[in-house]
Structure formats: structure tokens, C-alpha cells
Scaffold this motif. Structure first.
Motif, PDB file in Angstrom:
ATOM      1  N   ILE A  20       8.534  17.845  29.973  1.00 56.21           N
ATOM      2  CA  ILE A  20       9.099  17.587  31.009  1.00 56.21           C
ATOM      3  C   ILE A  20       8.369  16.041  31.437  1.00 56.21           C
ATOM      4  CG2 ILE A  20       9.537  18.066  34.203  1.00 56.21           C
ATOM      5  CD1 ILE A  20       9.442  21.144  32.957  1.00 56.21           C
ATOM      6  N   SER A  21       7.389  16.060  31.415  1.00 57.05           N
ATOM      7  CA  SER A  21       6.247  14.912  31.825  1.00 57.05           C
ATOM      8  C   SER A  21       6.435  13.552  30.796  1.00 57.05           C
ATOM      9  CB  SER A  21       4.965  15.141  31.840  1.00 57.05           C
ATOM     10  OG  SER A  21       4.482  16.075  33.299  1.00 57.05           O
ATOM     11  N   HIS A  24       9.921  12.635  31.825  1.00 60.73           N
ATOM     12  CA  HIS A  24      10.720  11.862  33.536  1.00 60.73           C
ATOM     13  C   HIS A  24      10.517  10.601  33.035  1.00 60.73           C
ATOM     14  CE1 HIS A  24       8.283  10.714  37.606  1.00 60.73           C
ATOM     15  NE2 HIS A  24       9.490  10.738  37.419  1.00 60.73           N
ATOM     16  N   MET A  25       9.017  10.353  32.687  1.00 66.01           N
ATOM     17  CA  MET A  25       8.566   9.103  32.012  1.00 66.01           C
ATOM     18  C   MET A  25       9.682   8.295  31.172  1.00 66.01           C
ATOM     19  SD  MET A  25       4.664   8.745  31.444  1.00 66.01           S
ATOM     20  CE  MET A  25       4.908  10.048  30.176  1.00 66.01           C
ATOM     21  N   THR A  29      13.695   8.226  36.088  1.00 69.17           N
ATOM     22  CA  THR A  29      14.207   8.340  37.680  1.00 69.17           C
ATOM     23  C   THR A  29      13.860   9.717  38.495  1.00 69.17           C
ATOM     24  OG1 THR A  29      16.834   8.890  37.837  1.00 69.17           O
ATOM     25  CG2 THR A  29      15.762  10.181  36.478  1.00 69.17           C
ATOM     26  N   THR A  30      14.456  10.164  39.299  1.00 66.23           N
ATOM     27  CA  THR A  30      13.161  10.790  40.260  1.00 66.23           C
ATOM     28  C   THR A  30      13.758  12.324  39.877  1.00 66.23           C
ATOM     29  OG1 THR A  30      13.026   9.270  42.669  1.00 66.23           O
ATOM     30  CG2 THR A  30      13.028  11.538  43.029  1.00 66.23           C
ATOM     31  N   PHE A  31      12.330  12.839  40.153  1.00 60.99           N
ATOM     32  CA  PHE A  31      12.764  13.915  40.264  1.00 60.99           C
ATOM     33  C   PHE A  31      11.976  15.168  41.007  1.00 60.99           C
ATOM     34  CE2 PHE A  31      12.843  14.761  34.704  1.00 60.99           C
ATOM     35  CZ  PHE A  31      13.453  14.267  34.238  1.00 60.99           C
ATOM     36  N   TYR A  33      10.713  18.857  41.694  1.00 63.05           N
ATOM     37  CA  TYR A  33      10.452  19.560  41.659  1.00 63.05           C
ATOM     38  C   TYR A  33       9.754  20.702  42.001  1.00 63.05           C
ATOM     39  CZ  TYR A  33       7.765  22.075  37.383  1.00 63.05           C
ATOM     40  OH  TYR A  33       7.580  23.450  36.189  1.00 63.05           O
ATOM     41  N   MET A  44       2.300  16.225  37.634  1.00 57.97           N
ATOM     42  CA  MET A  44       3.617  17.041  36.486  1.00 57.97           C
ATOM     43  C   MET A  44       3.803  15.337  38.063  1.00 57.97           C
ATOM     44  SD  MET A  44       5.187  19.972  35.840  1.00 57.97           S
ATOM     45  CE  MET A  44       6.500  20.016  35.435  1.00 57.97           C
ATOM     46  N   ASN A  46       4.379  12.633  41.161  1.00 55.03           N
ATOM     47  CA  ASN A  46       3.128  11.483  41.744  1.00 55.03           C
ATOM     48  C   ASN A  46       3.104  11.524  42.883  1.00 55.03           C
ATOM     49  OD1 ASN A  46       6.020  10.467  39.120  1.00 55.03           O
ATOM     50  ND2 ASN A  46       4.217   9.465  38.812  1.00 55.03           N
TER      51      ASN A  46
END
Length: 212
Positions: A20-21, A24-25, A29-31, A33, A44, A46
């Protein structure tokens, strides 16, 4: 994502967390969680929003939440095992500020003491993370050690470290009910039912004093 890894076994949870990480990179885009697991949040996120009973407690980077928690709930939530807490009083003796729990005293280094002088004589909550408590034979360099006597009640070897469950005694040597946890070097020789001196590192976080 609402707790997507909660039903996975431990090994698969670690693998999925990494995937998942990576995703995301790659997507950039914005996750959002949602998790109750502080390890997932720290590894995970930021920026992490810590909530309790529907109220936002603190929003910040994982590092800031760990090193400068806004309140006791955040301090206790971030980190695994959780931060140890002790009821204490702040006392002054010969120009040094001490945290006095009744079972032990820890001096606050002069460069950290300034915000706490106004609370001398008042009740506070002293917090120290398990990773800031060491076996004196394997303490890291660069710390100002504060020795604390305690009895080992449980040891858990997890490979790269040993988790110790310890209990303090009062000044008459009577075992106190409160336990605390330490994460120490795996080479430690401390064993169950042994009285030992452990080292509190003076660089630990101290939550904001209570108003009592």
C-alpha cells in the motif's frame, strides 16, 4: 481505506502494508487510511490525525507525534509497547529539578528543566517510553543515565530485543502495584524475579504536567 488489513495474519499484514505504501508513492495522490494500530499509522502515514471519542486530539507528522505528543492520550497511543506513566511530584533540591514518584527519583537535565520550574511542588504525570529504559550493561552512548531499582516479573524474547515487565518498590522496599515496561538489548541477563537496576535515559519525553 477503513482498516483494510485488520483480518490478515501478521506476516501478510506486513507485506500488504508495504504494498500500500508503494502504491501511494506511485500514484502520488492522497490516501485516507483508518486504523486502530499505531504501528500502521506510524509506518504508513505522512500526517496522522489522532482521534478519541470523535474528537481530534492532534494532527502532525509521525515523528512529532512520537517526540512531542499534545496530551496523554496521544502519548499513550503512539508507540508499541505504549509509553509508561507514573504519578509523581516535581521537587527542587540544591538547584536541581527532580521527578519524585515515591518509588524513585529522576533528575531533569538543566537544558530540559526550564518549562517545569513553575510546577515545583505540584503533581505531574511522568512518561517514559520503553525504548528509553535500558539494561545498564548495554546502555547506548550519549545519554545521562538515571538508575531505577525494580523487580523483573516477565521477560519476552522477540529476537532483536527483550521486553521486560518490571515493578518498582517504595522506599521501604515494599513492591508497588504499578508495573512498567522496558525494551532492552537481547544480550541482557536479567531474569524473572530478579531485582535489578535499570537505566532511565534523561532524553525521554515528559508529558505536560497536570494542573493538580
Amino acid at each position: 481505506m477503513d482498516e483494510p488489513l485488520s483480518n490478515l495474519d501478521a506476516k501478510l499484514r506486513v507485506q500488504a502494508r508495504a504494498e500500500i505504501s508503494k502504491l501511494h508513492m506511485q500514484l502520488g495522490t492522497t490516501f485516507i487510511y483508518v486504523t486502530h494500530d499505531p504501528v500502521e499509522a506510524m509506518t504508513m502515514g505522512n500526517r496522522i490525525a489522532v482521534m478519541k471519542d470523535g474528537r481530534l486530539q492532534q494532527v502532525d507528522t509521525p515523528h512529532t507525534l512520537y517526540t512531542r505528543p499534545a496530551n496523554l492520550f496521544v502519548a499513550g497511543f503512539i508507540g508499541s509497547p505504549a509509553m509508561n506513566f507514573f504519578q509523581a511530584k516535581l521537587r527542587e533540591q540544591e538547584g536541581t529539578l527532580w521527578i519524585d514518584t515515591g518509588a524513585f527519583r529522576v533528575a531533569i537535565p538543566p537544558h530540559q528543566a526550564e518549562p517545569y520550574w513553575q510546577y515545583v511542588g505540584k503533581s505531574v504525570i511522568f512518561g517514559i517510553r520503553p525504548e528509553n529504559i535500558h539494561d545498564p550493561h548495554y546502555q547506548p552512548p550519549g545519554i545521562q543515565p538515571a538508575p531505577v531499582r525494580a523487580k523483573v516479573s516477565v521477560t519476552e524474547l522477540v529476537g532483536h530485543e527483550v521486553i521486560l515487565y518490571l515493578s518498582t518498590s517504595d522506599r521501604e522496599g515494599i513492591l508497588a502495584e504499578q508495573e512498567f515496561i522496558a525494551r532492552v538489548d537481547p544480550r541482557t541477563q536479567l531474569r524473572v524475579n530478579q531485582w535489578a537496576e535499570v537505566i532511565f535515559a534523561s532524553t525521554c519525553s515528559i508529558p505536560k504536567p497536570s494542573s493538580a
